[in-house]
Design a protein around this motif. Structure first.
Motif, PDB file in Angstrom:
ATOM      1  N   ASN A 138      10.563   4.802  17.273  1.00 49.70           N
ATOM      2  CA  ASN A 138      11.776   5.338  16.672  1.00 49.70           C
ATOM      3  C   ASN A 138      11.717   5.461  15.151  1.00 49.70           C
ATOM      4  N   GLY A 139      10.544   5.263  14.579  1.00 47.38           N
ATOM      5  CA  GLY A 139      10.422   5.280  13.120  1.00 47.38           C
ATOM      6  C   GLY A 139      10.388   6.650  12.498  1.00 47.38           C
ATOM      7  N   GLY A 140      10.340   7.703  13.318  1.00 47.48           N
ATOM      8  CA  GLY A 140      10.335   9.057  12.787  1.00 47.48           C
ATOM      9  C   GLY A 140       8.943   9.569  12.456  1.00 47.48           C
ATOM     10  N   SER A 141       8.867  10.843  12.096  1.00 46.44           N
ATOM     11  CA  SER A 141       7.575  11.496  11.884  1.00 46.44           C
ATOM     12  C   SER A 141       6.841  11.000  10.649  1.00 46.44           C
ATOM     13  N   HIS A 142       7.557  10.395   9.693  1.00 44.40           N
ATOM     14  CA  HIS A 142       6.901   9.894   8.486  1.00 44.40           C
ATOM     15  C   HIS A 142       6.303   8.504   8.693  1.00 44.40           C
ATOM     16  N   PHE A 143       6.690   7.841   9.770  1.00 43.93           N
ATOM     17  CA  PHE A 143       6.088   6.536  10.084  1.00 43.93           C
ATOM     18  C   PHE A 143       4.804   6.819  10.856  1.00 43.93           C
ATOM     19  N   ASN A 144       3.753   7.058  10.097  1.00 42.24           N
ATOM     20  CA  ASN A 144       2.517   7.570  10.690  1.00 42.24           C
ATOM     21  C   ASN A 144       1.309   7.029   9.946  1.00 42.24           C
ATOM     22  N   GLY A 145       0.250   6.738  10.683  1.00 46.78           N
ATOM     23  CA  GLY A 145      -0.993   6.273  10.075  1.00 46.78           C
ATOM     24  C   GLY A 145      -0.945   4.846   9.587  1.00 46.78           C
ATOM     25  N   ASN A 146       0.018   4.078  10.077  1.00 49.28           N
ATOM     26  CA  ASN A 146       0.169   2.696   9.625  1.00 49.28           C
ATOM     27  C   ASN A 146      -0.661   1.730  10.466  1.00 49.28           C
ATOM     28  N   HIS A 147      -1.073   0.653   9.818  1.00 51.56           N
ATOM     29  CA  HIS A 147      -1.721  -0.464  10.506  1.00 51.56           C
ATOM     30  C   HIS A 147      -1.083  -1.736   9.978  1.00 51.56           C
ATOM     31  N   LEU A 148      -0.332  -2.413  10.826  1.00 53.52           N
ATOM     32  CA  LEU A 148       0.412  -3.592  10.409  1.00 53.52           C
ATOM     33  C   LEU A 148      -0.109  -4.843  11.112  1.00 53.52           C
ATOM     34  N   PHE A 149      -0.184  -5.926  10.338  1.00 50.29           N
ATOM     35  CA  PHE A 149      -0.559  -7.217  10.904  1.00 50.29           C
ATOM     36  C   PHE A 149       0.710  -8.001  11.226  1.00 50.29           C
ATOM     37  N   LEU A 150       0.821  -8.455  12.474  1.00 46.00           N
ATOM     38  CA  LEU A 150       1.927  -9.341  12.861  1.00 46.00           C
ATOM     39  C   LEU A 150       1.381 -10.766  12.856  1.00 46.00           C
ATOM     40  N   ASP A 151       1.374 -11.368  11.682  1.00 45.76           N
ATOM     41  CA  ASP A 151       0.761 -12.699  11.566  1.00 45.76           C
ATOM     42  C   ASP A 151       1.464 -13.587  10.553  1.00 45.76           C
ATOM     43  N   ALA A 152       2.751 -13.287  10.280  1.00 47.10           N
ATOM     44  CA  ALA A 152       3.539 -14.068   9.338  1.00 47.10           C
ATOM     45  C   ALA A 152       2.858 -14.146   7.961  1.00 47.10           C
ATOM     46  N   SER A 153       2.232 -13.039   7.564  1.00 46.30           N
ATOM     47  CA  SER A 153       1.555 -12.942   6.266  1.00 46.30           C
ATOM     48  C   SER A 153       0.435 -13.979   6.118  1.00 46.30           C
ATOM     49  N   ASN A 154      -0.275 -14.211   7.193  1.00 49.46           N
ATOM     50  CA  ASN A 154      -1.401 -15.142   7.147  1.00 49.46           C
ATOM     51  C   ASN A 154      -2.535 -14.520   6.340  1.00 49.46           C
ATOM     52  N   SER A 155      -3.022 -15.206   5.357  1.00 45.89           N
ATOM     53  CA  SER A 155      -4.088 -14.677   4.502  1.00 45.89           C
ATOM     54  C   SER A 155      -5.454 -15.180   4.928  1.00 45.89           C
TER      55      SER A 155
END
Length: 237
Positions: free
Chosen positions: A220-237
């Motif tokens: 549902n993020g729309g056409s501009h929400f594209n090419g993303n790569h997100l880490f779901l890790d609570a900002s673990n470095s």
């Protein structure tokens, strides 16, 4: 009605995503290999669910599945399937044939499935591609070179899908979840699990429902929400 092809949708993370979609009124064609009991329970509970048993190492079965996709005419693809092990062996001890075999079993079928879906998406001028990767791309555990190489390949492919198809109303995004305890990790040593969890800021493992919520953002993020790569890790470095 939104129609989803979900690979690996009867167990683990895939099952959580599957249930999330079905509860929100999506029609889902999901694959499974061995967990037939779970697949049957899902289709018994949800009229909009359709299961498809497949061994992705069998070219004939892949061809039949691609025909099934043509008939189903999806507008969403979620690449989640992975057959193999997370922790295997050190890189220098890994037989070269292992790299090729896992690539042929996991990556080639994913590429074929995505190609088939993109053809449909382009005709309809709409499509969503979501790739389930792994946070080990950021902090690889020892012995995961084969697994990480395959996930990294899909990440780069996802970026190409995003740039090549956005003008057709198609987006491609990827998520790399933190450690999520599923059957995929059942053979891991308990100390390995404890060490991984201890390194996370929240000190506990991610759950499948957390990943399902990210899927909703991609949908549902729309056409501009594209090419993303997100880490779901609570900002673990």
């Amino acid at each position: 009605m939104k129609k989803v092809v979900l690979t690996g949708g009867s167990a683990g993370i895939g099952k959580e995503i599957n249930l999330f979609l079905l509860r929100n009124g999506y029609e889902v064609l999901f694959t499974f290999r061995k967990s037939s009991q779970s697949a049957n329970e899902i289709i018994s509970e949800f009229p909009l669910a359709k299961s498809y048993q497949i061994d992705f190492s069998n070219p004939d079965e892949i061809d039949d599945f691609l025909k099934e996709i043509q008939d189903f005419k999806p507008n969403i693809l979620i690449n989640n399937f992975y057959c193999g092990t997370f922790i295997d062996s050190y890189f220098h001890k890994t037989d070269p044939d292992k790299f090729l075999a896992d690539f042929q079993t996991n990556i080639i079928p994913t590429l074929q499935t995505t190609q088939e879906c993109i053809k449909i998406f382009r005709k309809e001028k709409f499509g969503r591609i979501i790739n389930i990767l792994s946070s080990s791309l950021k902090n690889p555990a020892m012995g995961t070179s084969v697994y990480n190489a395959n996930k990294a390949y899909l990440l780069q492919m996802s970026k190409s899908w995003a740039s090549e198809n956005v003008k057709f109303g198609i987006t491609s995004n990827s998520v790399s979840p933190a450690f999520t305890m599923t059957d995929f990790h059942k053979d891991m040593d308990e100390r390995q699990v404890e060490n991984i969890l201890a390194s996370y800021p929240l000190k506990n493992n991610l759950e499948g429902k957390d990943i399902a919520e990210f899927v909703e953002l991609c949908l549902n993020g729309g056409s501009h929400f594209n090419g993303n790569h997100l880490f779901l890790d609570a900002s673990n470095s």
